[in-house]
Design a protein around this motif. Structure first.
Motif, PDB file in Angstrom:
ATOM      1  N   MET A  78       0.851  -1.194   0.000  1.00 44.34           N
ATOM      2  CA  MET A  78       0.000   0.000   0.000  1.00 44.34           C
ATOM      3  C   MET A  78       0.889   1.248   0.000  1.00 44.34           C
ATOM      4  N   LYS A  79       0.385   2.306  -0.607  1.00 47.17           N
ATOM      5  CA  LYS A  79       1.177   3.534  -0.709  1.00 47.17           C
ATOM      6  C   LYS A  79       0.309   4.724  -0.306  1.00 47.17           C
ATOM      7  N   THR A  80       0.869   5.648   0.438  1.00 47.86           N
ATOM      8  CA  THR A  80       0.124   6.860   0.779  1.00 47.86           C
ATOM      9  C   THR A  80       1.104   8.000   1.006  1.00 47.86           C
ATOM     10  N   GLN A  81       0.567   9.213   1.224  1.00 50.48           N
ATOM     11  CA  GLN A  81       1.484  10.315   1.523  1.00 50.48           C
ATOM     12  C   GLN A  81       1.826  10.346   3.012  1.00 50.48           C
ATOM     13  N   VAL A  82       0.777  10.297   3.850  1.00 47.91           N
ATOM     14  CA  VAL A  82       1.009  10.379   5.302  1.00 47.91           C
ATOM     15  C   VAL A  82       0.382   9.156   5.968  1.00 47.91           C
ATOM     16  N   CYS A  83       1.204   8.366   6.644  1.00 50.79           N
ATOM     17  CA  CYS A  83       0.677   7.214   7.377  1.00 50.79           C
ATOM     18  C   CYS A  83       0.508   7.633   8.836  1.00 50.79           C
ATOM     19  N   ILE A  84      -0.730   7.547   9.318  1.00 50.33           N
ATOM     20  CA  ILE A  84      -1.042   8.008  10.678  1.00 50.33           C
ATOM     21  C   ILE A  84      -1.266   6.790  11.572  1.00 50.33           C
ATOM     22  N   ILE A  85      -0.478   6.689  12.641  1.00 48.45           N
ATOM     23  CA  ILE A  85      -0.640   5.577  13.571  1.00 48.45           C
ATOM     24  C   ILE A  85      -1.582   6.035  14.683  1.00 48.45           C
ATOM     25  N   GLY A  86      -2.713   5.362  14.845  1.00 50.62           N
ATOM     26  CA  GLY A  86      -3.658   5.705  15.918  1.00 50.62           C
ATOM     27  C   GLY A  86      -4.918   6.368  15.387  1.00 50.62           C
ATOM     28  N   GLY A  87      -6.055   5.763  15.695  1.00 52.14           N
ATOM     29  CA  GLY A  87      -7.353   6.296  15.261  1.00 52.14           C
ATOM     30  C   GLY A  87      -8.121   6.878  16.432  1.00 52.14           C
ATOM     31  N   GLY A  88      -7.423   7.641  17.301  1.00 48.84           N
ATOM     32  CA  GLY A  88      -8.086   8.425  18.341  1.00 48.84           C
ATOM     33  C   GLY A  88      -8.405   9.797  17.759  1.00 48.84           C
ATOM     34  N   PRO A  89      -8.816  10.748  18.594  1.00 44.24           N
ATOM     35  CA  PRO A  89      -9.155  12.071  18.068  1.00 44.24           C
ATOM     36  C   PRO A  89      -8.017  12.729  17.293  1.00 44.24           C
ATOM     37  N   SER A  90      -6.768  12.605  17.739  1.00 41.27           N
ATOM     38  CA  SER A  90      -5.648  13.268  17.044  1.00 41.27           C
ATOM     39  C   SER A  90      -5.504  12.733  15.628  1.00 41.27           C
ATOM     40  N   GLY A  91      -5.411  11.425  15.489  1.00 45.88           N
ATOM     41  CA  GLY A  91      -5.175  10.817  14.191  1.00 45.88           C
ATOM     42  C   GLY A  91      -6.321  11.058  13.231  1.00 45.88           C
ATOM     43  N   LEU A  92      -7.546  10.924  13.715  1.00 48.07           N
ATOM     44  CA  LEU A  92      -8.711  11.082  12.835  1.00 48.07           C
ATOM     45  C   LEU A  92      -8.864  12.525  12.372  1.00 48.07           C
ATOM     46  N   LEU A  93      -8.666  13.458  13.300  1.00 49.21           N
ATOM     47  CA  LEU A  93      -8.818  14.876  12.941  1.00 49.21           C
ATOM     48  C   LEU A  93      -7.779  15.268  11.882  1.00 49.21           C
ATOM     49  N   LEU A  94      -6.537  14.831  12.074  1.00 51.91           N
ATOM     50  CA  LEU A  94      -5.506  15.161  11.089  1.00 51.91           C
ATOM     51  C   LEU A  94      -5.833  14.538   9.735  1.00 51.91           C
ATOM     52  N   SER A  95      -6.257  13.298   9.753  1.00 56.57           N
ATOM     53  CA  SER A  95      -6.574  12.603   8.512  1.00 56.57           C
ATOM     54  C   SER A  95      -7.684  13.343   7.761  1.00 56.57           C
ATOM     55  N   GLN A  96      -8.689  13.770   8.491  1.00 58.74           N
ATOM     56  CA  GLN A  96      -9.823  14.466   7.876  1.00 58.74           C
ATOM     57  C   GLN A  96      -9.387  15.824   7.307  1.00 58.74           C
ATOM     58  N   LEU A  97      -8.618  16.588   8.077  1.00 65.83           N
ATOM     59  CA  LEU A  97      -8.167  17.912   7.616  1.00 65.83           C
ATOM     60  C   LEU A  97      -7.278  17.790   6.380  1.00 65.83           C
ATOM     61  N   LEU A  98      -6.358  16.819   6.389  1.00 64.51           N
ATOM     62  CA  LEU A  98      -5.447  16.665   5.239  1.00 64.51           C
ATOM     63  C   LEU A  98      -6.221  16.229   4.002  1.00 64.51           C
ATOM     64  N   HIS A  99      -7.174  15.329   4.209  1.00 66.90           N
ATOM     65  CA  HIS A  99      -7.996  14.862   3.076  1.00 66.90           C
ATOM     66  C   HIS A  99      -8.662  16.043   2.366  1.00 66.90           C
TER      67      HIS A  99
END
Ligand code: APR
Ligand code: PHB
Length: 390
Positions: free
Chosen positions: A1-22
């Motif tokens: 699998m390939k991505t730009q940013v791999c985020i470890i952890g699906g708590g509030p920090s990880g999810l919020l960053l993932s959503q904002l970057l998306h």
């Protein structure tokens, strides 16, 4: 699998960053150790700074928060029989906080990630970070018998205090600062009308207590307990009786009790890891720092990391400007340490320390007396509680 940013952890920090970057066209993959049900069953804090609420709206996740969250302009500090209000709105130049549970906020973030077909992979085992000091890092995890590899440009460690990311920084680079407090908080959630429409932080010789809420029909209460206490030592009736003893009589009389729907004990800890960046790894939230919950800074400090990291990554990907990424650790830590100071101060102000000498107890009394005799002191409290500027 390939991505730009791999985020470890699906708590509030990880999810919020993932959503904002998306929303800025930056691809992420979130790897979460537990199931979604498990993550959403955790009962945690519930007071959001305005800056955090604004970030939730920017992430297109603020609708339910704005509908169901409560705006609070102040809270109370009780000391034995006295009850005094801290006017956050007045003393912070018109700011306030939003009372909205972390569980609900995390649910909103998951729903937003689903809506946008975000990749959040649950139940990953044995996550390992590789080649962080190169410009081609990768992450591996196990799904059953299979080892999966995620190639990426950056890794974000948003995997909480017990995660693997911080441990991937070499020992001779990482510095850790820690204070463990000699007590814990016993928390109870109950479907009862809150005793007060605003939070009450109570100092008492028998120990600290906090009256908080999730809504006008859902209360969250805490009492300071000894570290050796177990949840089984505290049947509901013992909890309610002890809470009542620690509140001013007029408040205790109004307390509506009922069966607990959640009850847990959390130890209190202050912790900071430095630096928050190593090579292509960026730490955020509880992975890098923990505060005792007294000043409601935990979740908010996580959000401020995400604010800095989000803007730094957008500048990198959209303008080729790396100054935000290069300055991330120093900028995030400057604010983190202010939240540490404030949380330590509020904890010291309001708890009963088993080993305190008479001199320290006098200083604590004086600190409270000063707070309520000085507008400057209340301004300082309000400024920190509503959140320092990013
Ligand atoms: N691999 C993948 N995920 C992991 C790993 C791992 N090795 N270790 C932990 N996790 C997951 C946890 O299961 C959890 O869901 O990382 C997530 C981290 O979430 P939180 O602990 O909630 O931390 P964070 O997202 O930074 O949230 C901020 O501030 O004070 C607190 O209560 C507040 O929990 C909140 C936090
Ligand atoms: C909570 O409602 O859980 C809560 C509120 C304020 C705090 C800590 C916890 O300072």
């Amino acid at each position: 699998m390939k991505t730009q940013v791999c985020i470890i952890g699906g708590g509030p920090s990880g999810l919020l960053l993932s959503q904002l970057l998306h929303l800025q066209g930056i691809e992420t993959v979130v790897l979460e150790k537990h199931s979604r049900e498990y993550v959403l069953a955790r009962i945690r804090a519930g007071v959001l700074e305005q800056g955090f609420a604004a970030l939730m709206r920017e992430a297109q996740c603020g609708e339910r928060m704005d509908r169901e969250g409560e705006i609070h302009h102040g809270f109370f500090i009780a000391d034995g029989g006295r009850l005094q209000r801290v006017d956050l709105h007045r003393f912070s130049g018109g700011k306030s906080v939003v009372v909205y549970g972390q569980t609900e906020l995390t649910r909103d973030l998951y729903e937003a990630r689903d809506r946008m077909q975000g990749v959040v992979i649950h139940n990953v085992e044995d996550v390992q970070l590789h080649d962080l000091a190169t410009d081609r890092p990768h992450v591996t995890y196990r799904a059953g018998d299979e080892i999966v590899r995620v190639d990426c440009e950056y890794v974000v460690g948003a995997d909480g205090f017990h995660g693997v990311s911080r441990k991937s920084i070499p020992k001779d680079v990482l510095r850790e600062y820690e204070r463990v407090y000699p007590f814990g908080w016993l928390g109870v959630l109950s479907r009862t009308k809150p005793v007060s429409p605003e939070l009450i932080y109570a100092r008492h010789d028998r120990g600290f207590a906090l009256c908080s809420l999730r809504s006008q029909v859902l209360s969250r209460y805490y009492i300071q307990v000894s570290l050796s206490d177990k949840v089984e030592d505290w049947p509901d009736n013992a909890f309610w009786a002890e809470l009542k003893r620690r509140l001013p009589a007029e408040v205790g009389e109004r307390l509506v009790t009922g069966p607990s729907i959640e009850k847990s004990i959390a130890p209190l800890r202050s912790f900071v890891a430095e630096p928050m960046r190593w090579g292509r790894l960026f730490l955020a939230g509880d992975a890098a720092h923990i505060v005792p919950p007294t000043g409601a800074r935990g979740l908010n400090s996580a959000a401020s990391d995400i604010h800095y990291l989000y803007h730094a990554m957008v500048a990198h990907y959209q303008k080729g400007d790396d100054s935000g990424l290069d300055g991330y650790s120093a900028r995030a830590l400057a604010r983190v340490w202010k939240a540490q100071r404030f949380s330590w101060w509020m904890t010291t102000l309001l708890h009963t320390f088993p080993d305190a000498i008479a001199y320290e107890r006098k200083l604590q009394e004086t600190d409270l007396a000063y707070l309520f005799s000085s507008e400057a002191a209340q301004r300082s409290l309000a400024e920190n509680y509503v959140g320092l500027p990013f």
